[in-house]
Design a protein around this motif. Structure first.
Motif, PDB file in Angstrom:
ATOM      1  N   VAL A  30       0.922  -1.157  -0.149  1.00  0.00           N
ATOM      2  CA  VAL A  30       0.039   0.011   0.227  1.00  0.00           C
ATOM      3  C   VAL A  30       0.805   1.241   0.017  1.00  0.00           C
ATOM      4  O   VAL A  30       1.730   1.381   0.876  1.00  0.00           O
ATOM      5  CB  VAL A  30      -1.030  -0.072   1.301  1.00  0.00           C
ATOM      6  CG1 VAL A  30      -1.785   1.160   1.332  1.00  0.00           C
ATOM      7  CG2 VAL A  30      -1.720  -1.323   1.254  1.00  0.00           C
ATOM      8  N   CYS A  31       0.641   2.132  -0.904  1.00  0.00           N
ATOM      9  CA  CYS A  31       1.488   3.348  -1.014  1.00  0.00           C
ATOM     10  C   CYS A  31       0.652   4.495  -0.764  1.00  0.00           C
ATOM     11  O   CYS A  31      -0.542   4.637  -1.235  1.00  0.00           O
ATOM     12  CB  CYS A  31       2.079   3.461  -2.458  1.00  0.00           C
ATOM     13  SG  CYS A  31       3.178   2.108  -2.855  1.00  0.00           S
ATOM     14  N   LYS A  33       1.086   8.226  -2.116  1.00  0.00           N
ATOM     15  CA  LYS A  33       1.515   9.292  -3.062  1.00  0.00           C
ATOM     16  C   LYS A  33       1.371  10.859  -2.754  1.00  0.00           C
ATOM     17  O   LYS A  33       1.466  11.768  -3.233  1.00  0.00           O
ATOM     18  CB  LYS A  33       1.298   9.133  -4.465  1.00  0.00           C
ATOM     19  CG  LYS A  33       1.685   7.675  -4.926  1.00  0.00           C
ATOM     20  CD  LYS A  33       2.965   7.473  -5.700  1.00  0.00           C
ATOM     21  CE  LYS A  33       2.879   8.644  -6.706  1.00  0.00           C
ATOM     22  NZ  LYS A  33       4.218   8.436  -7.472  1.00  0.00           N
ATOM     23  N   GLY A  34       0.536  11.236  -1.564  1.00  0.00           N
ATOM     24  CA  GLY A  34       0.008  12.268  -1.242  1.00  0.00           C
ATOM     25  C   GLY A  34      -1.423  12.540  -1.639  1.00  0.00           C
ATOM     26  O   GLY A  34      -1.884  13.936  -1.356  1.00  0.00           O
ATOM     27  N   TRP A  35      -1.949  11.653  -2.396  1.00  0.00           N
ATOM     28  CA  TRP A  35      -3.527  12.239  -2.647  1.00  0.00           C
ATOM     29  C   TRP A  35      -4.449  11.022  -2.104  1.00  0.00           C
ATOM     30  O   TRP A  35      -3.909  10.037  -1.635  1.00  0.00           O
ATOM     31  CB  TRP A  35      -3.476  11.785  -4.301  1.00  0.00           C
ATOM     32  CG  TRP A  35      -3.054  10.641  -4.821  1.00  0.00           C
ATOM     33  CD1 TRP A  35      -1.609  10.528  -5.306  1.00  0.00           C
ATOM     34  CD2 TRP A  35      -3.527   9.772  -5.284  1.00  0.00           C
ATOM     35  NE1 TRP A  35      -1.770   9.176  -5.693  1.00  0.00           N
ATOM     36  CE2 TRP A  35      -2.791   8.739  -6.027  1.00  0.00           C
ATOM     37  CE3 TRP A  35      -5.097   9.076  -5.454  1.00  0.00           C
ATOM     38  CZ2 TRP A  35      -3.240   7.358  -6.592  1.00  0.00           C
ATOM     39  CZ3 TRP A  35      -5.398   7.955  -6.017  1.00  0.00           C
ATOM     40  CH2 TRP A  35      -4.431   7.084  -6.399  1.00  0.00           C
ATOM     41  N   GLU A  36      -5.729  11.339  -1.784  1.00  0.00           N
ATOM     42  CA  GLU A  36      -6.724  10.527  -1.137  1.00  0.00           C
ATOM     43  C   GLU A  36      -6.790   9.342  -1.935  1.00  0.00           C
ATOM     44  O   GLU A  36      -7.491   9.292  -2.792  1.00  0.00           O
ATOM     45  CB  GLU A  36      -7.792  11.303  -0.832  1.00  0.00           C
ATOM     46  CG  GLU A  36      -7.894  12.889  -0.330  1.00  0.00           C
ATOM     47  CD  GLU A  36      -8.164  12.886   1.235  1.00  0.00           C
ATOM     48  OE1 GLU A  36      -8.973  11.980   1.391  1.00  0.00           O
ATOM     49  OE2 GLU A  36      -8.121  13.658   1.766  1.00  0.00           O
ATOM     50  N   CYS A  37      -6.194   8.156  -1.028  1.00  0.00           N
ATOM     51  CA  CYS A  37      -6.620   6.965  -1.629  1.00  0.00           C
ATOM     52  C   CYS A  37      -6.857   5.829  -0.575  1.00  0.00           C
ATOM     53  O   CYS A  37      -7.265   4.829  -0.799  1.00  0.00           O
ATOM     54  CB  CYS A  37      -5.503   6.446  -2.402  1.00  0.00           C
ATOM     55  SG  CYS A  37      -3.897   6.183  -1.692  1.00  0.00           S
ATOM     56  N   SER A  38      -6.514   5.808   0.537  1.00  0.00           N
ATOM     57  CA  SER A  38      -7.057   5.182   1.739  1.00  0.00           C
ATOM     58  C   SER A  38      -6.668   3.767   1.456  1.00  0.00           C
ATOM     59  O   SER A  38      -7.442   2.820   1.709  1.00  0.00           O
ATOM     60  CB  SER A  38      -8.689   5.347   2.157  1.00  0.00           C
ATOM     61  OG  SER A  38      -9.042   6.618   2.103  1.00  0.00           O
ATOM     62  N   GLY A  39      -5.345   3.522   1.023  1.00  0.00           N
ATOM     63  CA  GLY A  39      -5.073   2.091   0.994  1.00  0.00           C
ATOM     64  C   GLY A  39      -5.437   1.540   0.003  1.00  0.00           C
ATOM     65  O   GLY A  39      -5.287   0.317  -0.228  1.00  0.00           O
ATOM     66  N   SER A  40      -6.082   2.178  -1.263  1.00  0.00           N
ATOM     67  CA  SER A  40      -6.425   1.523  -2.574  1.00  0.00           C
ATOM     68  C   SER A  40      -4.930   0.950  -3.056  1.00  0.00           C
ATOM     69  O   SER A  40      -3.961   1.444  -2.929  1.00  0.00           O
ATOM     70  CB  SER A  40      -6.887   2.621  -3.334  1.00  0.00           C
ATOM     71  OG  SER A  40      -7.025   2.368  -4.591  1.00  0.00           O
ATOM     72  N   ARG A  41      -5.267  -0.033  -3.925  1.00  0.00           N
ATOM     73  CA  ARG A  41      -4.280  -0.765  -4.587  1.00  0.00           C
ATOM     74  C   ARG A  41      -3.631   0.222  -5.760  1.00  0.00           C
ATOM     75  O   ARG A  41      -2.434  -0.014  -6.280  1.00  0.00           O
ATOM     76  CB  ARG A  41      -4.502  -2.007  -5.158  1.00  0.00           C
ATOM     77  CG  ARG A  41      -5.485  -2.019  -6.220  1.00  0.00           C
ATOM     78  CD  ARG A  41      -6.271  -3.496  -6.612  1.00  0.00           C
ATOM     79  NE  ARG A  41      -7.222  -3.602  -7.392  1.00  0.00           N
ATOM     80  CZ  ARG A  41      -6.961  -3.601  -8.658  1.00  0.00           C
ATOM     81  NH1 ARG A  41      -5.651  -3.645  -8.948  1.00  0.00           N
ATOM     82  NH2 ARG A  41      -7.998  -3.718  -9.549  1.00  0.00           N
ATOM     83  N   PHE A  42      -4.148   1.445  -6.117  1.00  0.00           N
ATOM     84  CA  PHE A  42      -3.847   2.182  -7.056  1.00  0.00           C
ATOM     85  C   PHE A  42      -3.138   3.299  -6.420  1.00  0.00           C
ATOM     86  O   PHE A  42      -2.556   4.209  -7.174  1.00  0.00           O
ATOM     87  CB  PHE A  42      -5.128   2.703  -7.735  1.00  0.00           C
ATOM     88  CG  PHE A  42      -5.892   1.982  -8.373  1.00  0.00           C
ATOM     89  CD1 PHE A  42      -5.338   1.205  -9.726  1.00  0.00           C
ATOM     90  CD2 PHE A  42      -6.813   1.356  -8.005  1.00  0.00           C
ATOM     91  CE1 PHE A  42      -6.268   0.067 -10.172  1.00  0.00           C
ATOM     92  CE2 PHE A  42      -7.787   0.319  -8.614  1.00  0.00           C
ATOM     93  CZ  PHE A  42      -7.494  -0.321  -9.713  1.00  0.00           C
ATOM     94  N   CYS A  43      -2.623   3.287  -5.240  1.00  0.00           N
ATOM     95  CA  CYS A  43      -1.939   4.623  -4.457  1.00  0.00           C
ATOM     96  C   CYS A  43      -0.582   4.366  -5.081  1.00  0.00           C
ATOM     97  O   CYS A  43      -0.078   5.668  -4.991  1.00  0.00           O
ATOM     98  CB  CYS A  43      -1.883   4.370  -3.149  1.00  0.00           C
ATOM     99  SG  CYS A  43      -3.490   4.467  -2.261  1.00  0.00           S
ATOM    100  N   CYS A  44      -0.050   3.579  -5.465  1.00  0.00           N
ATOM    101  CA  CYS A  44       1.537   3.481  -5.866  1.00  0.00           C
ATOM    102  C   CYS A  44       1.453   4.313  -7.338  1.00  0.00           C
ATOM    103  O   CYS A  44       2.591   4.396  -7.567  1.00  0.00           O
ATOM    104  CB  CYS A  44       2.037   2.213  -6.013  1.00  0.00           C
ATOM    105  SG  CYS A  44       2.075   1.515  -4.433  1.00  0.00           S
ATOM    106  N   ASN A  45       0.308   4.231  -8.058  1.00  0.00           N
ATOM    107  CA  ASN A  45       0.527   4.742  -9.510  1.00  0.00           C
ATOM    108  C   ASN A  45       0.432   6.345  -9.326  1.00  0.00           C
ATOM    109  O   ASN A  45      -0.185   6.968  -8.409  1.00  0.00           O
ATOM    110  CB  ASN A  45      -0.632   4.318 -10.319  1.00  0.00           C
ATOM    111  CG  ASN A  45      -0.592   2.824 -10.112  1.00  0.00           C
ATOM    112  OD1 ASN A  45       0.399   2.292 -10.120  1.00  0.00           O
ATOM    113  ND2 ASN A  45      -1.467   2.121 -10.589  1.00  0.00           N
ATOM    114  N   GLU A  46       0.657   6.834 -10.407  1.00  0.00           N
ATOM    115  CA  GLU A  46       0.746   8.455 -10.716  1.00  0.00           C
ATOM    116  C   GLU A  46      -0.692   8.915 -10.747  1.00  0.00           C
ATOM    117  O   GLU A  46      -1.580   8.192 -11.341  1.00  0.00           O
ATOM    118  CB  GLU A  46       1.549   8.902 -11.934  1.00  0.00           C
ATOM    119  CG  GLU A  46       2.886   8.776 -11.864  1.00  0.00           C
ATOM    120  CD  GLU A  46       3.465   9.314 -13.353  1.00  0.00           C
ATOM    121  OE1 GLU A  46       4.078  10.329 -13.118  1.00  0.00           O
ATOM    122  OE2 GLU A  46       3.644   8.606 -14.190  1.00  0.00           O
TER     123      GLU A  46
END
Length: 304
Positions: A30-31, A33-46
């Motif tokens: 789980v990444c 990146k400074g945008w609201e993603c709450s543990g989404s698997r897409f958090c590592c993407n731009e």
């Protein structure tokens, strides 16, 4: 002392991992990146704003604020980015790496541009340069009130003509989308021609959301999340941009052969790919829907 030193090392390791913005949760990276993603698997993407900038938005919609545009000074880049950020945790523009993200943004905005265009072939810049010219239907041909719908009944004095970035029609569709974005569009459909962020949000919600159970969304058919069934292949429905038109418009566009209406949408998508630096050669397979059977025939479902 040894136990204290080991504990200190563990704390330091945990702190370093947190500082790096990465952690492991239930075996999944789980990444943040400074945008609201709450543990989404897409958090590592731009995020979309990382690769799609304001100057590109200006190039795609170069004439939207011209004197001839009917919604001048309404649409802007920040409204799109604000709305898009709500759906990035679900994979909008963040699925499959940067190129796929750029292609999805071009595909979505291709629909938006075509559906809000006042362009024509002899217009300055050509017919694909005039997207976001409108934010509502200027001369409604009917009331778009379906009195038979008990779940989302027409509100007295309210009109349900086309509004938004991908225009919505009919009381039931305003009710469905309003529920999806937590806005009372049934009573206040005018919000979509008063607030550009909400207009984009409603359109992205439609892009990301299947209209019926066991059906894909436009997002799913575009990014490859959807696997056609045997019935789909017999109906000539395959993943790609063509199927996004099928999901959004059904037989109003698809299964009619190579029509001007269908090709107008495709031309916007490909033009935007060029302007975004991806290139139309990366449009993907199954670009059209000229021989696809509709997911939802118009006889079964009122058009959006």
């Amino acid at each position: 002392m040894a136990r204290c030193a080991a504990l200190l090392l563990l704390l330091l390791a945990a702190s370093a991992a947190a500082a790096a913005g990465r952690k492991e949760k239930a075996g999944e990276k789980v990444c943040d990146k400074g945008w609201e993603c709450s543990g989404s698997r897409f958090c590592c993407n731009e995020a979309i704003s990382d690769y799609f900038k304001a100057y590109q938005f200006e190039e795609l919609f170069a004439h939207r604020n011209d004197a001839q545009a009917h919604a001048a000074d309404f649409w802007d880049y920040q409204a799109f980015i604000t709305a898009a950020a709500l759906f990035e945790p679900r994979g909008f523009g963040t699925t499959g790496g940067k190129e796929m993200g750029m292609r999805e943004v071009a595909a979505f905005l291709g629909h938006v541009g075509a559906k809000t265009s006042c362009g024509y072939r002899e217009a300055p810049g050509g017919e694909t340069a005039w997207g976001l010219c409108y934010n509502h239907e200027l001369s409604p041909s009917q009331s778009y009130c379906d009195d038979s719908n008990e779940l989302y009944p027409c509100v007295e004095g309210v009109e349900y003509y086309g509004r938004g970035a991908i225009p919505i029609y009919w009381n039931q569709n305003y009710g469905i989308v309003g529920k999806g974005i937590k806005q009372d569009l049934l009573n206040h459909p005018e919000l979509l021609e008063q607030n550009a962020t909400l207009a984009f949000e409603a359109a992205i919600w439609r892009w990301m959301t299947p209209m019926k159970r066991k059906q894909p969304s436009a997002h799913d058919v575009f990014v490859g999340n959807w696997k056609p069934t045997k019935n789909d292949t017999l109906s000539k429905r395959y993943p790609g941009f063509g199927a996004t038109m099928n999901v959004l418009y059904g037989d109003a566009i698809c299964g009619q052969g190579s029509t001007d209406k269908m090709n107008f949408i495709i031309s916007h998508y490909q033009h935007y790919l060029d302007l975004m630096g991806v290139g139309r050669e990366h449009s993907g397979d199954n670009l059209d829907c000229d021989d696809q059977v509709a997911f939802n025939p118009s006889s079964e479902n009122a058009d959006f």
